[in-house]
Design a protein around this motif. Structure first.
Motif, short mmCIF file in Angstrom:
data_model
loop_
_atom_site.label_atom_id
_atom_site.label_comp_id
_atom_site.label_asym_id
_atom_site.label_seq_id
_atom_site.Cartn_x
_atom_site.Cartn_y
_atom_site.Cartn_z
N GLU A 91 -3.42 15.57 -5.50
CA GLU A 91 -4.00 15.13 -4.22
C GLU A 91 -5.21 15.98 -3.81
N ASP A 128 -6.57 3.63 -3.91
CA ASP A 128 -6.39 5.08 -4.04
C ASP A 128 -7.40 5.66 -5.02
N VAL A 129 -7.76 4.86 -6.03
CA VAL A 129 -8.79 5.26 -7.00
C VAL A 129 -9.67 4.05 -7.25
N ILE A 172 -5.11 0.83 -7.67
CA ILE A 172 -6.28 1.19 -8.46
C ILE A 172 -7.15 -0.06 -8.54
N ILE A 192 0.82 -1.22 0.00
CA ILE A 192 0.00 0.00 0.00
C ILE A 192 0.85 1.27 0.00
N SER A 213 2.53 1.90 -2.57
CA SER A 213 2.41 2.25 -3.99
C SER A 213 0.93 2.45 -4.33
N PRO A 214 0.64 3.19 -5.41
CA PRO A 214 -0.78 3.42 -5.74
C PRO A 214 -1.52 2.12 -6.04
N ALA A 265 -8.16 14.92 -5.84
CA ALA A 265 -8.60 13.59 -5.37
C ALA A 265 -9.43 13.73 -4.09
N CYS A 266 -8.94 14.55 -3.16
CA CYS A 266 -9.64 14.74 -1.88
C CYS A 266 -10.99 15.40 -2.07
N ARG A 276 -13.48 7.61 -1.73
CA ARG A 276 -12.54 7.24 -2.79
C ARG A 276 -12.88 8.02 -4.05
N LEU A 336 -4.18 10.74 -9.35
CA LEU A 336 -3.04 10.32 -8.52
C LEU A 336 -2.00 11.42 -8.36
#
Length: 202
Positions: free
Chosen positions: A162, A97-98, A17, A12, A14-15, A165-166, A120, A159
């Motif tokens: 940030e 992460d996605v 998906i 975890i 690393s990204p 994404a948030c 997410r 990615l």
């Protein structure tokens, strides 16, 4: 979540998906794997997670997916992880992460709403009831079905950004709490019953 990742050999750091759904052609998993190949070229450490059972009549399709991944240089249990268990999706989604929903057709997807409720960022195809839940660029990203290139571009953009994404994740959770929580569903049902009763009384 850490123990879930460790038990499956997922890093975890690393990204990650991922997508959730039983393995069948309607879920558009070829598009997911095509996108994974494109993402991997730009982000070699990216990992991909597919959580869903394989029914006996879909074994041949499942094997085709694994071979397709292999041709694109995506190694099973190293780069892509197929998790076939009957546990709830929550632990799998919690390490993503996605969240990607590459379906060719879709009703109201419980996994999509779970991912949104867990903040997410979501990239989904604009099919069926998905368009009722995801507003493009607002609480998620919508792409055309079958468009692995757009999925990969949107995932990479999320990615590397940030803040974006948030904000997608926050607004996704807000949508679910407002429109798809047990309370809001119960309220909608109650209102529908009240309208029906009024009509009968009148």
């Amino acid at each position: 979540s850490l123990d879930f990742a460790e038990s499956h050999g997922i890093d975890i750091g690393s990204p990650v998906i991922g997508t959730v759904g039983n393995i069948n052609p309607a879920k558009g998993l070829e598009t997911f794997i095509l996108a994974a190949g494109l993402i991997k070229k730009r982000l070699p450490k990216a990992q991909f997670l597919v959580k869903g059972n394989v029914l006996s009549n879909q074994e041949a399709y499942f094997n085709r997916l694994i071979n397709m991944a292999k041709r694109l240089g995506i190694r099973s249990d190293k780069d892509i992880f197929f998790i076939r268990d009957s546990e709830s999706s929550v632990r799998a989604i919690s390490i993503m992460d996605v969240y990607v929903q590459p379906s060719k057709g879709e009703g109201i997807s419980t996994a999509l709403l779970e991912a949104m409720s867990m903040k997410r960022p979501v990239v989904a195809t604009s099919v069926g009831a998905t368009e009722d839940a995801v507003s493009d660029q607002e609480n998620g990203i919508l792409v055309m079905p079958g468009d692995g290139e757009s999925i990969s571009g949107e995932v990479l953009n999320i990615l590397k950004n940030e803040q974006f994404a948030c904000s997608l994740g926050e607004r996704a959770r807000r949508f679910v709490l407002r429109h798809a929580s047990i309370e809001s569903c119960a309220k909608a049902h109650r209102e529908a019953f009240e309208i029906a009763l009024q009509k009968r009384i009148n």
